[in-house]
Motif scaffolding. Structure first.
Motif, PDB file in Angstrom:
ATOM      1  N   PHE A 113      37.239  38.694  51.896  1.00 42.18           N
ATOM      2  CA  PHE A 113      38.327  39.316  52.665  1.00 42.18           C
ATOM      3  C   PHE A 113      38.420  39.050  54.159  1.00 42.18           C
ATOM      4  N   SER A 114      37.829  37.939  54.527  1.00 38.24           N
ATOM      5  CA  SER A 114      37.741  37.710  55.743  1.00 38.24           C
ATOM      6  C   SER A 114      38.849  37.228  56.365  1.00 38.24           C
ATOM      7  N   TRP A 115      39.971  36.933  55.560  1.00 38.17           N
ATOM      8  CA  TRP A 115      41.489  36.313  56.021  1.00 38.17           C
ATOM      9  C   TRP A 115      42.210  37.395  56.418  1.00 38.17           C
ATOM     10  N   ILE A 116      41.587  38.793  56.370  1.00 34.94           N
ATOM     11  CA  ILE A 116      42.593  39.967  56.549  1.00 34.94           C
ATOM     12  C   ILE A 116      41.861  40.618  58.124  1.00 34.94           C
ATOM     13  N   GLU A 117      42.644  40.334  59.186  1.00 33.44           N
ATOM     14  CA  GLU A 117      42.296  40.929  60.435  1.00 33.44           C
ATOM     15  C   GLU A 117      42.178  42.433  60.596  1.00 33.44           C
ATOM     16  N   GLY A 118      40.879  42.946  60.990  1.00 30.60           N
ATOM     17  CA  GLY A 118      40.672  44.398  61.335  1.00 30.60           C
ATOM     18  C   GLY A 118      40.329  45.029  60.051  1.00 30.60           C
ATOM     19  N   LEU A 119      40.027  44.449  59.073  1.00 30.48           N
ATOM     20  CA  LEU A 119      39.822  45.095  57.937  1.00 30.48           C
ATOM     21  C   LEU A 119      38.197  45.658  57.638  1.00 30.48           C
ATOM     22  N   GLU A 120      37.953  46.767  57.445  1.00 29.65           N
ATOM     23  CA  GLU A 120      36.704  47.130  57.549  1.00 29.65           C
ATOM     24  C   GLU A 120      36.087  47.049  55.926  1.00 29.65           C
ATOM     25  N   LEU A 121      34.738  46.556  55.894  1.00 29.59           N
ATOM     26  CA  LEU A 121      34.075  46.409  54.582  1.00 29.59           C
ATOM     27  C   LEU A 121      33.201  47.328  54.407  1.00 29.59           C
ATOM     28  N   ASP A 122      32.625  47.392  53.129  1.00 35.76           N
ATOM     29  CA  ASP A 122      31.524  48.123  52.907  1.00 35.76           C
ATOM     30  C   ASP A 122      30.287  47.373  52.805  1.00 35.76           C
ATOM     31  N   GLU A 123      29.260  47.812  52.110  1.00 31.70           N
ATOM     32  CA  GLU A 123      27.862  46.989  52.048  1.00 31.70           C
ATOM     33  C   GLU A 123      27.703  45.924  51.153  1.00 31.70           C
ATOM     34  N   ASP A 124      28.849  46.031  50.186  1.00 33.69           N
ATOM     35  CA  ASP A 124      28.881  45.124  49.257  1.00 33.69           C
ATOM     36  C   ASP A 124      30.201  43.874  49.783  1.00 33.69           C
ATOM     37  N   GLY A 144      49.337  50.999  56.324  1.00 37.05           N
ATOM     38  CA  GLY A 144      50.343  49.833  55.670  1.00 37.05           C
ATOM     39  C   GLY A 144      49.569  48.906  54.962  1.00 37.05           C
ATOM     40  N   LEU A 145      48.237  48.737  54.699  1.00 29.81           N
ATOM     41  CA  LEU A 145      47.563  47.773  53.926  1.00 29.81           C
ATOM     42  C   LEU A 145      46.916  48.403  52.905  1.00 29.81           C
ATOM     43  N   TYR A 146      47.039  48.004  51.625  1.00 30.26           N
ATOM     44  CA  TYR A 146      46.723  48.544  50.324  1.00 30.26           C
ATOM     45  C   TYR A 146      45.979  47.602  49.603  1.00 30.26           C
ATOM     46  N   PHE A 147      45.107  48.315  48.280  1.00 32.67           N
ATOM     47  CA  PHE A 147      44.519  47.277  47.593  1.00 32.67           C
ATOM     48  C   PHE A 147      44.484  47.817  46.200  1.00 32.67           C
ATOM     49  N   ILE A 148      44.428  46.840  45.202  1.00 33.15           N
ATOM     50  CA  ILE A 148      44.652  47.337  43.901  1.00 33.15           C
ATOM     51  C   ILE A 148      43.863  46.193  42.900  1.00 33.15           C
ATOM     52  N   GLY A 149      43.099  46.849  41.889  1.00 30.93           N
ATOM     53  CA  GLY A 149      42.258  45.831  40.969  1.00 30.93           C
ATOM     54  C   GLY A 149      41.023  45.542  41.344  1.00 30.93           C
ATOM     55  N   LEU A 150      40.459  46.165  42.463  1.00 29.63           N
ATOM     56  CA  LEU A 150      38.948  46.157  42.692  1.00 29.63           C
ATOM     57  C   LEU A 150      38.110  46.600  41.742  1.00 29.63           C
ATOM     58  N   PRO A 151      36.912  46.176  41.383  1.00 31.93           N
ATOM     59  CA  PRO A 151      36.041  46.655  40.535  1.00 31.93           C
ATOM     60  C   PRO A 151      35.638  48.168  40.819  1.00 31.93           C
ATOM     61  N   TRP A 152      35.729  49.150  39.969  1.00 33.21           N
ATOM     62  CA  TRP A 152      35.459  50.362  40.152  1.00 33.21           C
ATOM     63  C   TRP A 152      36.352  51.102  41.541  1.00 33.21           C
ATOM     64  N   MET A 153      37.433  50.679  41.900  1.00 29.95           N
ATOM     65  CA  MET A 153      38.186  51.129  43.064  1.00 29.95           C
ATOM     66  C   MET A 153      38.349  52.781  42.695  1.00 29.95           C
ATOM     67  N   TYR A 154      38.527  53.157  41.446  1.00 29.99           N
ATOM     68  CA  TYR A 154      38.471  54.541  41.294  1.00 29.99           C
ATOM     69  C   TYR A 154      37.758  54.816  39.894  1.00 29.99           C
ATOM     70  N   THR A 155      37.926  54.199  38.876  1.00 26.41           N
ATOM     71  CA  THR A 155      37.205  54.398  37.577  1.00 26.41           C
ATOM     72  C   THR A 155      36.563  53.147  36.876  1.00 26.41           C
ATOM     73  N   ARG A 156      35.759  52.933  36.119  1.00 23.53           N
ATOM     74  CA  ARG A 156      35.374  51.846  35.245  1.00 23.53           C
ATOM     75  C   ARG A 156      36.530  50.881  34.848  1.00 23.53           C
ATOM     76  N   GLY A 157      37.685  51.495  34.499  1.00 25.72           N
ATOM     77  CA  GLY A 157      38.855  50.837  34.164  1.00 25.72           C
ATOM     78  C   GLY A 157      39.813  50.043  35.291  1.00 25.72           C
TER      79      GLY A 157
END
Length: 356
Positions: free
Chosen positions: A291-302, A316-329
């Motif tokens: 995700f290095s192409w997104i300026e100013g984005l904070e990343l976690d340890e992974d 104004g910047l959102y994400f969808i479809g990340l693994p375990w973004m909320y649940t296993r699905g």
């Protein structure tokens, strides 16, 4: 500003991006979907030829349009790609292909999305590029002789890519065991396996029901990442689904050799032995997020974006479809719709706050 400013731009036209598009269209929002591929479903079509989903038809529906296949059918990669094409056509979704986003920045409240042929602008951006970005191959692959055919599982298509001689499959995830199964099933070559041999495997059917029926019935897919059970599932070794690990490892032409430690030309060094006869290597060693192409984005340890259910640190910047973004699905065909429905409501709330 002379360039058009979209209300929303969605980056990625696979299951996550299409689910978001459906919900935005229902709310009569002005949006555009961008994808770097030449055709809808390209990310699926690029995977190995024999790939089939672990989930049957009834668990693969995106919102508003059913996957047209018989109940109990395990779709192929081609069927998934065609479903995406049908989905886009059914809802007349605005998709722009061959548009690879190279950077996203924000200035004066507007996002600038640089791509291979220009710049697009949006008030809000939804990143739906999925969890698989950069194929990872251990550094020791550089020490292996050029005469050995090497490829990451991302580029593996089938047996026709391999040369005569022994093979090595590295990686104990679903892809690793599925590819080990395919290569060793022909029985005409010795196949070494480097990876965890203690991983559990779960059959696709149990007591007359699919494993996904059981997952749904027990609520396994609904535990969120912040709950006690969700944290326990995340921290545990994930099982291989639909592949009989013990049977594959028991085949006469399969030999488990432990972790791959190093290599010197034609000699590959494992925990249990050194082997000089390997002519083919498939590295099913996963991916690294980028995700290095997104300026100013904070990343976690992974190295994934810090977010709460898709809401990032950048307004104004959102994400969808990340693994375990909320649940296993969250990253599955059948599960991403719930996250998309939730996220659209948050987007509308943010719009209303600005208006107030």
């Amino acid at each position: 500003m002379s360039s058009k400013v979209y209300d929303y731009i969605i980056i990625g036209a696979a299951q996550a991006g299409l689910s978001m598009a459906y919900h935005l269209q229902k709310k009569d929002k002005n949006f555009l979907i961008l994808d770097g591929g030449k055709e809808i479903g390209e990310s699926w079509l690029n995977r190995w030829d024999s790939l089939q989903l672990f989930t049957t038809t009834e668990y693969n529906h995106l919102p508003g349009f059913k996957f047209k296949a018989p109940k109990g059918h395990y779709p192929s990669k081609v069927e998934v790609a065609q479903y995406f094409k049908d989905y886009v056509n059914h809802f007349s979704l605005p998709v722009r292909l061959n548009t690879l986003i190279t950077s996203v920045g924000k200035k004066d409240g507007v996002f600038y999305l640089e791509h291979n042929t220009g710049t697009l602008h949006a008030a809000q951006v939804i990143v739906a590029t999925g969890p698989f970005h950069t194929p990872y191959t251990p550094p020791c692959h550089r020490n292996i002789a050029e005469s050995v055919v090497q490829m990451h599982s991302n580029y593996y298509k089938g047996l026709h890519q391999l040369q005569d001689g022994d093979a090595l499959v590295v990686g104990a995830g679903d892809s690793g065991y599925q590819i080990l199964d395919e290569i060793s099933a022909s029985g005409n070559r010795k196949v070494f396996f480097s990876g965890d041999t203690t991983v559990k495997s779960i059959p696709q059917q149990f007591l007359g029901k699919t494993i996904w029926w059981w997952f749904t019935k027990t609520g396994f897919l609904s535990f969120n990442k912040y709950s006690w059970m969700g944290k326990k599932i995340i921290s545990s070794r994930q099982p291989v689904i639909g592949t009989d690990v013990k049977e594959i490892l028991s085949r006469e032409n399969v030999e488990a050799v432990g972790r791959t430690k190093n290599a010197v030309e034609n000699e590959i060094i494992f925990e249990s032995k050194k082997v000089k006869t390997i002519k083919n290597v498939v590295w099913a060693t996963g991916y690294r997020p980028n995700f290095s192409w997104i300026e100013g984005l904070e990343l976690d340890e992974d190295h994934y974006p810090k977010n709460y259910r898709g809401v990032s640190n950048i307004e104004g910047l959102y994400f969808i479809g990340l693994p375990w973004m909320y649940t296993r699905g969250s990253a599955t065909l059948g599960g991403v719709s719930k996250d998309a429905a939730y996220l659209v409501e948050r987007l509308l709330e943010a719009e209303n706050e600005v208006l107030v």
